[in-house]
Design an enzyme around this catalytic site. Structure first.
Site, PDB file in Angstrom:
ATOM      1  N   HIS A 172       4.286  -5.712  -2.680  1.00 32.59           N
ATOM      2  CA  HIS A 172       3.443  -5.120  -1.619  1.00 32.59           C
ATOM      3  C   HIS A 172       2.040  -5.703  -1.537  1.00 32.59           C
ATOM      4  CE1 HIS A 172       6.462  -2.106  -0.897  1.00 32.59           C
ATOM      5  NE2 HIS A 172       6.326  -1.532  -2.070  1.00 32.59           N
TER       6      HIS A 172
HETATM    7  O1  ZLS Z   1       8.061  -1.079  -4.054  1.00 30.46           O
HETATM    8  O2  ZLS Z   1       3.611   6.701   0.168  1.00 30.46           O
HETATM    9  C1  ZLS Z   1       2.643   6.141  -0.302  1.00 30.46           C
HETATM   10  C2  ZLS Z   1       1.235   6.335   0.233  1.00 30.46           C
HETATM   11  C3  ZLS Z   1       0.619   7.577   0.123  1.00 30.46           C
HETATM   12  C4  ZLS Z   1       1.379   8.800  -0.387  1.00 30.46           C
HETATM   13  C5  ZLS Z   1       1.216   8.930  -1.918  1.00 30.46           C
HETATM   14  N1  ZLS Z   1      -0.216   9.026  -2.279  1.00 30.46           N
HETATM   15  C6  ZLS Z   1      -0.331   9.159  -3.739  1.00 30.46           C
HETATM   16  C7  ZLS Z   1      -0.957   7.851  -1.788  1.00 30.46           C
HETATM   17  C8  ZLS Z   1      -0.812   7.669  -0.277  1.00 30.46           C
HETATM   18  C9  ZLS Z   1       0.947   7.077   1.434  1.00 30.46           C
HETATM   19  N2  ZLS Z   1       2.751   5.312  -1.364  1.00 30.46           N
HETATM   20  C10 ZLS Z   1       3.997   5.099  -2.029  1.00 30.46           C
HETATM   21  C11 ZLS Z   1       3.938   3.755  -2.725  1.00 30.46           C
HETATM   22  C12 ZLS Z   1       5.257   3.349  -3.289  1.00 30.46           C
HETATM   23  C13 ZLS Z   1       5.134   2.011  -3.995  1.00 30.46           C
HETATM   24  C14 ZLS Z   1       6.453   1.420  -4.412  1.00 30.46           C
HETATM   25  C15 ZLS Z   1       6.245   0.132  -5.149  1.00 30.46           C
HETATM   26  C16 ZLS Z   1       7.497  -0.726  -5.292  1.00 30.46           C
HETATM   27  O3  ZLS Z   1       8.505  -0.044  -6.001  1.00 30.46           O
HETATM   28  C17 ZLS Z   1       7.185  -2.064  -5.998  1.00 30.46           C
HETATM   29  C18 ZLS Z   1       6.548  -1.945  -7.322  1.00 30.46           C
HETATM   30  C19 ZLS Z   1       4.218   6.199  -2.976  1.00 30.46           C
HETATM   31  N3  ZLS Z   1       5.364   6.870  -3.095  1.00 30.46           N
HETATM   32  C20 ZLS Z   1       5.155   7.779  -4.086  1.00 30.46           C
HETATM   33  C21 ZLS Z   1       3.864   7.634  -4.517  1.00 30.46           C
HETATM   34  N4  ZLS Z   1       3.301   6.658  -3.806  1.00 30.46           N
HETATM   35  C22 ZLS Z   1       3.207   8.375  -5.573  1.00 30.46           C
HETATM   36  C23 ZLS Z   1       3.675   9.604  -5.988  1.00 30.46           C
HETATM   37  C24 ZLS Z   1       2.997  10.306  -7.022  1.00 30.46           C
HETATM   38  C25 ZLS Z   1       1.877   9.734  -7.610  1.00 30.46           C
HETATM   39  C26 ZLS Z   1       0.978  10.192  -8.711  1.00 30.46           C
HETATM   40  C27 ZLS Z   1       0.629   8.855  -9.319  1.00 30.46           C
HETATM   41  C28 ZLS Z   1       0.218   8.164  -8.031  1.00 30.46           C
HETATM   42  C29 ZLS Z   1      -0.899   9.095  -7.628  1.00 30.46           C
HETATM   43  C30 ZLS Z   1      -0.390  10.481  -8.061  1.00 30.46           C
HETATM   44  C31 ZLS Z   1       1.419   8.532  -7.185  1.00 30.46           C
HETATM   45  C32 ZLS Z   1       2.063   7.842  -6.182  1.00 30.46           C
HETATM   46 ZN    ZN Z   2      10.050   0.063  -4.813  1.00 28.18          ZN
END
Ligand code: ZLS
Ligand code: ZN
Ligand code: CA
Length: 373
Positions: free
Chosen positions: A136
């Site tokens: 990403h």
């Molecule tokens: O492909 O959905 C999002 C972005 C947000 C929602 C979640 N919040 C924390 C931030 C803003 C819109 N992000 C995704 C990113 C997924 C990345 C996948 C990477 C890969 O596998 C390659 C390595 C997301 N989904 C879930 C979370 N973020 C998430 C859930 C819970 C937490 C805890 C730790 C961190 C912050 C609080 C976090 C992320």
């Molecule tokens: Zn992933």
């Protein structure tokens, strides 16, 4: 099955970095994978190398100077003052400025760059970097747990030698950073399989096919929840076979994101260890220089199982692997069954409804046929 010369990149420091308490991304999984690979006595069957760390200069082959300068200096203490002044490189809590973030990135990126060099100079048939696959990361911004795009840097290195590189992404999320980097060129074809619909990062429809000279050279396979091995193979095999036929890549980079496995904490597919590893076995048969990278994967014990098994697949020794796990320092993690397996669960496969998957396969194959001479 004939042997391949495999080089495996691993830096023992990888597991020491942490994104912070409560973060889902755990660099430690790469060390536990190494431990299992060792317990299965695979280390003696391949070249095991510690990658050179990627320098800030080498990272600017893709990223902006400003972003690399920032990442190289940011600390948990200074992130707030550094993020002012209009520069927004780390947005939201997906990408914290954790202790040693730049070193972690230089290990991950160094592994993928070294893997490419090793393939390009002809000293390996398959090169592995489980610390890579951070698909990403953008030119001037971190995204989705990824800061430096090791994949783009690795592919740029391959392009110094090879005319055409194929990138395949079986992480449950869309490989948006890699797609964007090569969206306007026909020298890299990208193909991502991913969950689409109310899911991060929200891109990757079948209409997104590349632009200009790159038109037709981005392939997307958007999927719904619950896809099983059989259903996944029914799109993966014919689409990849067709790509290899019409595109004839000189090297292949496979991002083996393990969040596509059944039971992943973030993923929503229903793929078993064998179903996931089938992608490695399928590509290995073609005997095209191959790079295997990590990526997502949030149920750590399953990530470790599949990457250890895929290391065995690279070596061609998977038939001789004991399904009962050998003793290792994390043995208790793998209970109650202590087996090298990731099993299917009983979730519904929303892909087979209304012939959805057939339509997706047919569309992708038609798009690829247009590239044929
Ligand atoms: O492909 O959905 C999002 C972005 C947000 C929602 C979640 N919040 C924390 C931030 C803003 C819109 N992000 C995704 C990113 C997924 C990345 C996948 C990477 C890969 O596998 C390659 C390595 C997301 N989904 C879930 C979370 N973020 C998430 C859930 C819970 C937490 C805890 C730790 C961190 C912050 C609080 C976090 C992320
Ligand atoms: Zn992933
Ligand atoms: Ca993907």
């Amino acid at each position: 099955m004939s042997k391949r010369r495999v080089t495996y990149y691993y830096d023992p420091d990888t597991g020491a970095y942490t994104y912070g308490l409560g973060h889902l991304m755990k660099p430690h999984r790469v060390s536990v994978t190494h431990e299992l690979v060792n317990a299965y006595d695979m280390l003696g069957q391949m070249h095991v190398l510690k990658p050179r760390r990627a320098t800030p200069e080498s990272m600017t082959a893709f990223h902006t100077d400003e972003y690399i300068h920032f990442l190289n200096r940011v600390t948990p203490e200074t992130v707030e003052e550094m993020t002012g002044h209009g520069s927004r490189f780390l947005v939201g809590d997906d990408n914290p400025a954790f202790e040693g973030v730049f070193e972690f990135c230089s290990i991950s990126a160094g592994g993928s760059i070294c893997a490419s060099e090793r393939i390009a100079d002809g000293s390996a048939d398959i090169a592995i970097n489980w610390a890579g696959g951070l698909h990403h990361a953008k030119k001037r911004e971190a995204s989705g747990f990824c800061y430096i795009n090791d994949i783009v840097l690795g592919i740029l290195e391959l392009l110094r030698t090879y005319p055409r590189v194929l990138y395949i992404d079986i992480d449950c999320h869309h490989g948006d950073g890699v797609e964007e980097a090569f969206y306007t060129t026909d020298r890299v074809m990208t193909c991502s399989f991913h969950k689409f619909g109310e899911y991060f990062p929200g891109t990757g429809t079948q209409e997104d096919r590349g632009r200009g000279k790159g038109k037709g050279y981005s392939i997307n396979v958007p999927l719904k929840d619950g896809i099983t091995d059989e259903a996944f193979q029914s799109v993966f095999d014919p689409i990849i076979a067709k790509i290899l036929e019409v595109y004839r890549p000189s090297a292949v980079v496979l991002q083996c994101g393990a969040d596509s496995l059944a039971g992943d904490r973030l993923g929503c597919f229903n793929i078993t260890m064998e179903g996931h590893a089938h992608c490695v076995q399928f590509l290995r048969k073609y005997n095209i220089p191959l790079i295997l990278l990590g990526g997502g994967g949030y149920t750590v014990k399953n990530v470790v199982r599949v990457w250890a098994y895929e290391t065995a697949c690279a070596l061609g020794i998977e038939a001789d692997i004991d399904p009962n796990l050998p003793w290792n320092s994390y043995f208790e993690w793998f209970g109650p069954r202590y087996r090298l397996e990731v099993l299917e669960n009983n979730m519904e496969d929303l892909n087979v409804r209304d012939g959805l998957l057939d339509k997706i396969r047919i569309t992708a194959l038609q798009q690829l046929q247009e590239l044929a001479p």
